[in-house]
Design a protein around this motif. Sequence first.
Motif, PDB file in Angstrom:
ATOM      1  N   ASN A 312       5.778  -4.318  -9.528  1.00 47.52           N
ATOM      2  CA  ASN A 312       4.736  -3.309  -9.356  1.00 47.52           C
ATOM      3  C   ASN A 312       3.451  -3.934  -8.822  1.00 47.52           C
ATOM      4  N   LEU A 313       3.099  -5.095  -9.343  1.00 50.14           N
ATOM      5  CA  LEU A 313       1.838  -5.740  -8.962  1.00 50.14           C
ATOM      6  C   LEU A 313       1.889  -6.351  -7.567  1.00 50.14           C
ATOM      7  N   GLY A 314       3.052  -6.842  -7.159  1.00 57.28           N
ATOM      8  CA  GLY A 314       3.148  -7.599  -5.914  1.00 57.28           C
ATOM      9  C   GLY A 314       2.687  -6.844  -4.687  1.00 57.28           C
ATOM     10  N   TRP A 315       3.195  -5.624  -4.492  1.00 58.36           N
ATOM     11  CA  TRP A 315       2.841  -4.901  -3.274  1.00 58.36           C
ATOM     12  C   TRP A 315       1.376  -4.486  -3.296  1.00 58.36           C
ATOM     13  N   LYS A 316       0.843  -4.262  -4.489  1.00 59.41           N
ATOM     14  CA  LYS A 316      -0.565  -3.863  -4.591  1.00 59.41           C
ATOM     15  C   LYS A 316      -1.488  -5.034  -4.249  1.00 59.41           C
ATOM     16  N   LEU A 317      -1.143  -6.235  -4.710  1.00 58.75           N
ATOM     17  CA  LEU A 317      -1.905  -7.411  -4.314  1.00 58.75           C
ATOM     18  C   LEU A 317      -1.852  -7.604  -2.807  1.00 58.75           C
ATOM     19  N   GLY A 318      -0.658  -7.456  -2.232  1.00 59.02           N
ATOM     20  CA  GLY A 318      -0.524  -7.603  -0.789  1.00 59.02           C
ATOM     21  C   GLY A 318      -1.371  -6.620  -0.014  1.00 59.02           C
ATOM     22  N   GLN A 319      -1.409  -5.374  -0.466  1.00 61.13           N
ATOM     23  CA  GLN A 319      -2.191  -4.351   0.215  1.00 61.13           C
ATOM     24  C   GLN A 319      -3.691  -4.618   0.117  1.00 61.13           C
ATOM     25  N   VAL A 320      -4.150  -5.005  -1.067  1.00 66.33           N
ATOM     26  CA  VAL A 320      -5.584  -5.263  -1.239  1.00 66.33           C
ATOM     27  C   VAL A 320      -6.008  -6.491  -0.444  1.00 66.33           C
ATOM     28  N   LEU A 321      -5.173  -7.523  -0.416  1.00 72.03           N
ATOM     29  CA  LEU A 321      -5.485  -8.703   0.389  1.00 72.03           C
ATOM     30  C   LEU A 321      -5.520  -8.373   1.873  1.00 72.03           C
ATOM     31  N   ALA A 322      -4.813  -7.318   2.268  1.00 68.24           N
ATOM     32  CA  ALA A 322      -4.819  -6.886   3.672  1.00 68.24           C
ATOM     33  C   ALA A 322      -5.936  -5.902   3.973  1.00 68.24           C
ATOM     34  N   GLY A 323      -6.719  -5.502   2.932  1.00 70.95           N
ATOM     35  CA  GLY A 323      -7.873  -4.648   3.187  1.00 70.95           C
ATOM     36  C   GLY A 323      -7.885  -3.319   2.482  1.00 70.95           C
ATOM     37  N   ALA A 324      -6.874  -3.036   1.630  1.00 74.90           N
ATOM     38  CA  ALA A 324      -6.884  -1.777   0.877  1.00 74.90           C
ATOM     39  C   ALA A 324      -7.980  -1.810  -0.187  1.00 74.90           C
ATOM     40  N   ASP A 325      -8.369  -0.630  -0.658  1.00 74.30           N
ATOM     41  CA  ASP A 325      -9.385  -0.515  -1.695  1.00 74.30           C
ATOM     42  C   ASP A 325      -8.923  -1.271  -2.944  1.00 74.30           C
ATOM     43  N   PRO A 326      -9.750  -2.204  -3.471  1.00 74.04           N
ATOM     44  CA  PRO A 326      -9.361  -2.930  -4.682  1.00 74.04           C
ATOM     45  C   PRO A 326      -9.046  -2.026  -5.869  1.00 74.04           C
ATOM     46  N   ALA A 327      -9.473  -0.763  -5.808  1.00 70.67           N
ATOM     47  CA  ALA A 327      -9.133   0.169  -6.894  1.00 70.67           C
ATOM     48  C   ALA A 327      -7.619   0.309  -7.042  1.00 70.67           C
TER      49      ALA A 327
END
Length: 533
Positions: A312-327
């Motif tokens: 669950n955490l992995g894809w969210k870290l990847g998205q935020v590191l790519a510029g998604a909202d840290p929320a």
Amino acid sequence: MNNPQTIDVLIVGAGPSGSALAIDLVRRGLDVRIVDRSPHTFDGSRAKGIQPRSLEVLEDLGALDDVLAGGDLYPKLGLHAGPLGVPWKMFPHKETTPDVPYPNTWLIPQFRTDRALHARLSELGREVEFNKELTELTQDEDTVLAKVVGAAGVEEIVARYAVGADGGSSAVRKQLDIGFAGTTDESDRVLIVDASVSGLARNRWHMWPGLGGKLIAACPLPDSDMFQWMIRLTPDEKPPQEIGAIIDRIHSHTRNRHIQLHEIHWKSVFRPNIRLAEHYGRGRVFLVGDAAHVHTPAGAQGLNTGMQDGYNLGWKLGQVLAGADPALLGTYEAERQPIAAGVLGLSTEKWGGIAKLDPSSMKRGKDEQQLALTYFGGPLAPADGTGTGTLHVGDRAPDARLLGADGAETRLFNLFQGPHFSAIAYGPGAARDLDLLDWPMTGAQLKRLTVGPATGDGRALSDHGNTLRSAYGLTGDTLLLIRPDGYIGHIAIRDFLTTTQAAVRAMTPQTRTRTMSQLSQPSHAYPGSGAIE
């Protein structure tokens, strides 16, 4: 120690939770290090049951073949009362169906699961760094600074994010000063022993119950001469250490002197620790697995829940590191903590039932398999969202069998496999809007899947056996967005483009986007970005 290079993610702990997370992050093109204070891979059987949902996760991560090769289906229980042994079906063995490819819990010692994950990580070009212990962890607005001690001395590691996957006594959790609410029953102890055994049939998971919760159990470990023994100790009993004393303890309880232990490979004393972290992270540091929740062994839930934390955490870290909202990272705790709380209740109830010789506590079924776990009602799956005849947003996306444009059958899970999102357009109206869906050029890709009549562009899939329609409860044109972790991110049965685009914004970087008509243009984006077909 001067000016160390900043990496994307540091993972502390190389058990199943940390290793699964590392695999997911590395395949996203991220710069990852995974350290563990142990001198080598864990060598005990400990958590030995892999649930059906976790088998699906392992397939996506590319480690399933090794796990299947290293295990087997659970045998029936053999409940012993004096000289009699009564067979008892603990697990209902089920046949594979189009929507559930792995319906049965898999028996495999944890050391083989760990090795399968480490081998997969090695294939991706990363190795676990053993014999490196975390001693200090600090963070600011942009980075995390970790100090680890290894054979070469003290090393400073700077990372954008860090994850504690370092077990129930987590140094990371303690550095964050996060409470670990719950209980530890020091009077309820179980000696666990992996031993080579003769004089005992290997076609049963043997149990010798006794009054007052006394219990000895022996589960055969596949492809070996070993059993995992569980010897429940009395409150004032000193755990036997030497092989002779352990054999005497087994003989005195089972009354079967044909049983012989020839070599002990691993042993440990287990205490029922029932705890849940008050938070799953702080700032740029997160907790997964036993660092966030610890369970009784009943029901084989701890390892499985922990591995799915990382997933669950992995894809969210990847998205935020790519510029998604840290929320987006805040949804990790919101989604996973309630799951762990429910699982803690289940395993605790089963463990208490075993002590009372309750036969129902030995049964395993749908609740343990984790296929029905859902994020419905959470921050990424609002309860007022659209559903289908069988599914809500936040539910697990089932498998299905489809025909490609060339007439070859494929599984939907094969198309899902990888770090991307998937969008399924069922029917011509949904397909037209899927072509118009904007997708960011950074972060995880989007795989667009059209199910319906052939369109001539080679993209159409056919639901020839209605397995998709049945499993997903489809009654008309529908557009489904599937998250990288295999859960449904959005369901649209009308206003396909508008509602799906709104759901996309919550999970992706808000950068310049591309529609299907722009896919032929070259992209120079973050690793793993853009759109794929």
